[in-house]
Write an enzyme that holds these catalytic residues in place. Structure first.
Site, PDB file in Angstrom:
ATOM      1  N   LYS A 229       0.813  -1.211   0.000  1.00 22.19           N
ATOM      2  CA  LYS A 229       0.000   0.000   0.000  1.00 22.19           C
ATOM      3  C   LYS A 229       0.852   1.269   0.000  1.00 22.19           C
ATOM      4  CE  LYS A 229      -4.402  -1.736   1.516  1.00 22.19           C
ATOM      5  NZ  LYS A 229      -5.525  -1.654   2.456  1.00 22.19           N
ATOM      6  N   ARG A 263      -4.163 -10.211   4.556  1.00 25.28           N
ATOM      7  CA  ARG A 263      -4.427 -10.161   3.109  1.00 25.28           C
ATOM      8  C   ARG A 263      -3.175  -9.663   2.398  1.00 25.28           C
ATOM      9  NH1 ARG A 263      -6.710  -6.581  -0.745  1.00 25.28           N
ATOM     10  NH2 ARG A 263      -8.272  -7.560  -2.100  1.00 25.28           N
TER      11      ARG A 263
END
Length: 282
Positions: A229, A263
């Site tokens: 991210k 995840r």
């Protein structure tokens, strides 16, 4: 806290942290958009099966299928296209892999088709806030992950603001859990995700990760998604494809703080990091 999830015809043990592999059936996801689609935006069956096989071999207990990008600024996808991509992927994967297949969607129209095609979990970045989503999710009988997001994907990074990010995220998730239970989704079917990168600055994300143990008071398993991210890029100065080391460091910290599901795009490296973090946590 529960140690097992009933995921359709499969059961997911949470005695150990479960690693969830990301399969983006989208042209524009920030990390791997277009990798699993062929001409005309149709799912590339060979590419999907190869990626899924690698992830399962590397230790993924869950495969998470998303057919609409939720990156900052992402454009919405027509529900009919989202449903078509999800159903085709489920029909390809279900007979071949003995893992839980999760569907990353906010569309109630997708839920019924997904469960009929073999989905074992729902993962909703909007925490079942779309009209009809609570009722549709309840009818599936599947576990549901409720995620916190301030705003919508198209605008969520336009000056997000909190007075107390940890307290506000916790209060939001508690309220969504209550709404889900009122709709008939038992607590044993609920998971929560603090939503790293969804309507949060770098400081907000770091504070959430630092104070993650506070969310354990919600009493249900916690899923985290930190893989590749923007926050990892901001902290390391690295482009998306070079954020593996930073991502697994963040995953290990989250596991140490109590996360039960992680995840990731990079399954093998994350599984190794998670197992070390588990052993240290005890």
């Amino acid at each position: 806290m529960i140690d097992q999830l009933a995921c359709g015809d499969r059961r997911l043990s949470l005695d150990r942290v479960a690693v969830m592999g990301v399969l983006n059936l989208t042209p524009d996801s920030f990390s791997d958009g277009g990798d699993l689609l062929g001409d005309g935006g149709v799912v590339d069956a060979d590419a999907l099966l190869r990626r899924a096989d690698l992830m399962v071999t590397e230790g993924a207990a869950i495969l998470d299928l998303g057919a609409e990008s939720t990156r900052p600024g992402a454009a919405p996808v027509p529900v009919a296209i989202e449903r078509e991509r999800i159903v085709l992927a489920l029909e390809l994967l279900k007979p071949r892999f003995d893992v839980v297949l999760s569907v990353d969607s906010s569309a109630p129209e997708v839920y019924e088709a997904a469960v009929a095609a073999g989905a074992g979990m729902l993962n909703d970045v909007r925490a079942l806030r779309r009209p009809g989503a609570l009722e549709a999710a309840a009818a599936t009988g599947l576990p549901v992950c409720l995620m916190h997001m301030q705003g919508e994907p198209g605008t969520m990074q336009d000056r997000p603001a909190y007075e107390d990010v940890v307290g506000e995220v916790s209060a939001f998730l508690r309220a969504r859990m209550a709404a889900a239970q009122d709709a008939g989704i038992g607590e044993e079917r609920l998971l929560v995700d603090p939503g790293f990168g969804f309507g949060k600055t770098l400081d907000h994300n770091c504070e959430l990760l630092r104070e993650l143990p506070a969310l354990r008071s919600l009493g249900v398993p916690m899923l985290v998604g930190l893989s590749r991210k923007r926050m990892i890029g901001a902290l390391t100065g690295r482009e998306v494809g070079a954020r593996v080391a930073g991502s697994i460091a963040a995953a290990a910290l989250a596991v140490r703080a109590g996360a039960r599901l992680v995840r990731t795009h990079d399954v093998a490296e994350t599984v190794d990091a998670v197992r070390v973090a588990e052993a240290v946590r005890g």
